[in-house]
Write a protein that holds these residues in place. Structure first.
Motif, PDB file in Angstrom:
ATOM      1  N   MET A 198       0.734  -0.858  -0.430  1.00  0.00           N
ATOM      2  CA  MET A 198      -0.248  -0.117  -0.249  1.00  0.00           C
ATOM      3  C   MET A 198       0.517   1.146   0.128  1.00  0.00           C
ATOM      4  SD  MET A 198      -2.358   1.558   3.088  1.00  0.00           S
ATOM      5  CE  MET A 198      -0.839   1.972   3.755  1.00  0.00           C
ATOM      6  N   LEU A 199       1.577   1.524   0.737  1.00  0.00           N
ATOM      7  CA  LEU A 199       2.599   1.803   0.570  1.00  0.00           C
ATOM      8  C   LEU A 199       3.528   2.635  -0.425  1.00  0.00           C
ATOM      9  CD1 LEU A 199       3.769   4.635   3.087  1.00  0.00           C
ATOM     10  CD2 LEU A 199       5.720   3.407   3.491  1.00  0.00           C
ATOM     11  N   LEU A 200       3.907   1.778  -1.170  1.00  0.00           N
ATOM     12  CA  LEU A 200       4.544   1.944  -2.620  1.00  0.00           C
ATOM     13  C   LEU A 200       4.420   2.356  -3.390  1.00  0.00           C
ATOM     14  CD1 LEU A 200       6.527  -1.470  -2.383  1.00  0.00           C
ATOM     15  CD2 LEU A 200       7.880   0.763  -1.874  1.00  0.00           C
ATOM     16  N   TYR A 201       2.580   1.913  -3.496  1.00  0.00           N
ATOM     17  CA  TYR A 201       1.600   2.396  -4.584  1.00  0.00           C
ATOM     18  C   TYR A 201       1.293   3.777  -4.230  1.00  0.00           C
ATOM     19  CZ  TYR A 201       1.480  -2.409  -7.291  1.00  0.00           C
ATOM     20  OH  TYR A 201       1.870  -2.950  -8.909  1.00  0.00           O
ATOM     21  N   LEU A 202       1.078   4.213  -2.214  1.00  0.00           N
ATOM     22  CA  LEU A 202       0.566   5.173  -2.650  1.00  0.00           C
ATOM     23  C   LEU A 202       1.714   6.422  -2.840  1.00  0.00           C
ATOM     24  CD1 LEU A 202      -2.322   7.221  -1.070  1.00  0.00           C
ATOM     25  CD2 LEU A 202      -0.981   6.704   0.803  1.00  0.00           C
ATOM     26  N   ALA A 203       2.702   6.077  -2.701  1.00  0.00           N
ATOM     27  CA  ALA A 203       3.661   6.587  -3.050  1.00  0.00           C
ATOM     28  C   ALA A 203       4.366   7.131  -4.589  1.00  0.00           C
ATOM     29  CB  ALA A 203       5.387   6.290  -2.620  1.00  0.00           C
ATOM     30  N   GLY A 204       3.858   6.231  -5.266  1.00  0.00           N
ATOM     31  CA  GLY A 204       3.405   6.262  -6.585  1.00  0.00           C
ATOM     32  C   GLY A 204       2.264   6.818  -7.313  1.00  0.00           C
ATOM     33  N   LEU A 205       0.887   6.950  -6.895  1.00  0.00           N
ATOM     34  CA  LEU A 205      -0.245   7.654  -7.353  1.00  0.00           C
ATOM     35  C   LEU A 205       0.103   9.204  -6.594  1.00  0.00           C
ATOM     36  CD1 LEU A 205      -2.589   4.727  -5.693  1.00  0.00           C
ATOM     37  CD2 LEU A 205      -1.902   5.883  -8.204  1.00  0.00           C
ATOM     38  N   LYS A 229      -6.104   2.546 -17.950  1.00  0.00           N
ATOM     39  CA  LYS A 229      -5.793   2.167 -19.356  1.00  0.00           C
ATOM     40  C   LYS A 229      -3.974   3.665 -19.344  1.00  0.00           C
ATOM     41  CE  LYS A 229      -7.649  -0.680 -21.658  1.00  0.00           C
ATOM     42  NZ  LYS A 229      -6.675  -1.420 -22.726  1.00  0.00           N
ATOM     43  N   VAL A 230      -4.685   3.744 -18.508  1.00  0.00           N
ATOM     44  CA  VAL A 230      -4.045   5.501 -18.073  1.00  0.00           C
ATOM     45  C   VAL A 230      -3.409   5.645 -16.461  1.00  0.00           C
ATOM     46  CG1 VAL A 230      -3.994   7.590 -17.459  1.00  0.00           C
ATOM     47  CG2 VAL A 230      -5.253   7.036 -19.155  1.00  0.00           C
ATOM     48  N   THR A 231      -3.843   5.728 -14.988  1.00  0.00           N
ATOM     49  CA  THR A 231      -3.131   5.079 -14.280  1.00  0.00           C
ATOM     50  C   THR A 231      -1.975   3.999 -13.826  1.00  0.00           C
ATOM     51  OG1 THR A 231      -4.599   6.082 -13.397  1.00  0.00           O
ATOM     52  CG2 THR A 231      -2.873   5.098 -11.211  1.00  0.00           C
ATOM     53  N   PHE A 232      -2.278   3.000 -13.914  1.00  0.00           N
ATOM     54  CA  PHE A 232      -1.274   1.656 -13.740  1.00  0.00           C
ATOM     55  C   PHE A 232      -0.911   1.231 -14.900  1.00  0.00           C
ATOM     56  CE2 PHE A 232      -0.544  -2.616 -13.974  1.00  0.00           C
ATOM     57  CZ  PHE A 232      -0.254  -3.023 -12.176  1.00  0.00           C
ATOM     58  N   PRO A 233      -0.948   1.732 -16.483  1.00  0.00           N
ATOM     59  CA  PRO A 233       0.604   1.811 -17.087  1.00  0.00           C
ATOM     60  C   PRO A 233       0.959   2.681 -16.390  1.00  0.00           C
ATOM     61  CG  PRO A 233      -1.008   2.195 -18.737  1.00  0.00           C
ATOM     62  CD  PRO A 233      -1.449   2.236 -17.218  1.00  0.00           C
ATOM     63  N   VAL A 234       1.328   4.164 -15.780  1.00  0.00           N
ATOM     64  CA  VAL A 234       2.222   4.652 -14.822  1.00  0.00           C
ATOM     65  C   VAL A 234       3.190   4.158 -14.222  1.00  0.00           C
ATOM     66  CG1 VAL A 234       3.067   7.035 -14.471  1.00  0.00           C
ATOM     67  CG2 VAL A 234       0.919   6.789 -16.275  1.00  0.00           C
ATOM     68  N   LEU A 235       2.480   3.313 -13.498  1.00  0.00           N
ATOM     69  CA  LEU A 235       3.092   2.971 -12.260  1.00  0.00           C
ATOM     70  C   LEU A 235       4.501   1.801 -12.759  1.00  0.00           C
ATOM     71  CD1 LEU A 235      -0.206   2.677  -9.872  1.00  0.00           C
ATOM     72  CD2 LEU A 235       1.923   4.588  -9.638  1.00  0.00           C
ATOM     73  N   PRO A 237       7.291   1.132 -13.236  1.00  0.00           N
ATOM     74  CA  PRO A 237       8.349   1.346 -11.931  1.00  0.00           C
ATOM     75  C   PRO A 237       8.077   0.851 -10.532  1.00  0.00           C
ATOM     76  CG  PRO A 237       8.506   3.622 -13.627  1.00  0.00           C
ATOM     77  CD  PRO A 237       7.064   2.761 -13.395  1.00  0.00           C
ATOM     78  N   ILE A 238       6.904   1.027  -9.930  1.00  0.00           N
ATOM     79  CA  ILE A 238       6.053   0.069  -8.853  1.00  0.00           C
ATOM     80  C   ILE A 238       5.950  -0.819  -8.985  1.00  0.00           C
ATOM     81  CG2 ILE A 238       4.387   0.702  -6.566  1.00  0.00           C
ATOM     82  CD1 ILE A 238       6.614   3.565  -6.956  1.00  0.00           C
ATOM     83  N   ASN A 239       5.359  -1.285 -10.430  1.00  0.00           N
ATOM     84  CA  ASN A 239       4.990  -2.909 -10.382  1.00  0.00           C
ATOM     85  C   ASN A 239       6.370  -3.801 -10.110  1.00  0.00           C
ATOM     86  OD1 ASN A 239       2.167  -2.032 -10.346  1.00  0.00           O
ATOM     87  ND2 ASN A 239       2.345  -1.822 -12.761  1.00  0.00           N
TER      88      ASN A 239
END
Length: 317
Positions: A198-205, A229-235, A237-239
């Protein structure tokens, strides 16, 4: 008749230099500090990471009890690996448990951590309090997490059986039953892993450009389409970071099962077998090193395969 002589005009400002040397030579003290700052971490990394790794790889081809002198080390080639794969009954159940552990962490806690990050990114009331509560298990050691959940899974006085109303009438022995204890422990491990994801993805968001969401909304995209289509591809590096951390957590899991029942009776893991063979009663350094190399190869296999796929997709794009 006065003759005027043309005297050369002198400019009070000196001509500008064609170029200046901006690089300054390091002083002796600066060089010493630079060498220490680079050299000490490098030496520590070599001594604590690479020397043990190379030593384990070499010892995996030997037979040694760890007690005698180095002269007692015998070269046996790949016999340790052959015996582990064919004549070690605890190995394959441990590999199966590690794979179950890995798949569980990748599917449930990771997905739930992403969901929590998306919800908290919407600036709900008391968001900071929710973050602190959900992140609290992360600061606990896995051994402590195992102890807490051991109390919660206690058949007669534990919280779980009391909430289910079966504490007094046919209680479930969550940690004593070898058919279900691996899944009970996975719930405890997922409780800790969810907060970290949660913390890693929250930092990416938080670093996500909100104008991209606005553009997707103007194009008529739904909330789910905008995220997928927009948010998840930007993440991406977090993935990658989440995948690497999850693979490491899934394959090196040790503390929690060792704190519960020393990794036995349905909780066998490869890391437990390594410990039992190196510092246990059997003290087979060669076997333990071979198991450690196998675990390292499995870990690198997952990570390298995923990274190769990611880089190929980027090259095609």
């Amino acid at each position: 008749m006065t003759v005027l002589q043309n005297t050369p005009r002198t400019d009070p400002t000196p001509p500008a230099r064609k170029g200046r040397r901006r690089a300054t030579a390091l002083s002796g003290t600066d060089r010493i500090v630079l060498i220490l700052m680079v050299g000490i971490p490098t030496l520590l990394h070599l001594a604590l990471v690479w020397v043990p790794t190379v030593s384990s790889v070499l010892l995996s081809f030997t037979s040694w009890d760890g007690i005698g002198d180095l002269d007692t080390i015998k070269w046996v080639g790949i016999r340790n690996y052959a015996d582990i794969f064919t004549a070690y009954p605890r190995f394959w159940p441990a590999v199966q448990h590690n794979l179950i552990w890995l798949v569980f962490l990748l599917v449930l806690p990771t997905s739930f951590g992403l969901l929590l990050a998306v919800l908290l990114d919407r600036k709900l009331r008391f968001t900071k309090i929710y973050q602190s509560i959900l992140y609290l298990p992360v600061v606990l050691a896995l051994a402590m997490v195992g102890f807490i959940w051991q109390l919660m899974y206690e058949p007669n006085l534990g919280l779980v059986n009391n909430l289910l109303g079966i504490a007094n009438d046919n209680p479930v022995d969550w940690l004593g039953d070898s058919d279900i204890n691996i899944y009970a422990v996975l719930v405890a491990a997922g409780w800790k892993h969810t907060g970290y994801v949660m913390l890693l993805y929250l930092a990416g968001l938080k670093s996500f450009d909100p104008s991209l969401k606005e553009a997707a909304a103007l194009d008529g995209a739904s909330a789910w389409q905008a995220f997928w289509k927009v948010t998840f591809p930007v993440l991406k590096p977090i993935n990658v970071i989440v995948l690497v951390i999850t693979v490491i957590e899934g394959l090196r899991a040790f503390d929690i099962v060792y704190a519960i029942n020393r990794g036995r009776n349905g909780l066998e893991l490869v890391s437990v077998l390594i410990t039992d063979n190196i510092i246990g009663e059997s003290s087979r350094i060669g076997w333990g090193s071979a198991l450690a190399v196998i675990l390292l190869v499995i870990s690198l296999g997952f990570i390298i395969t995923y990274l190769v796929q990611v880089f190929r997709r980027e090259d095609r794009a």
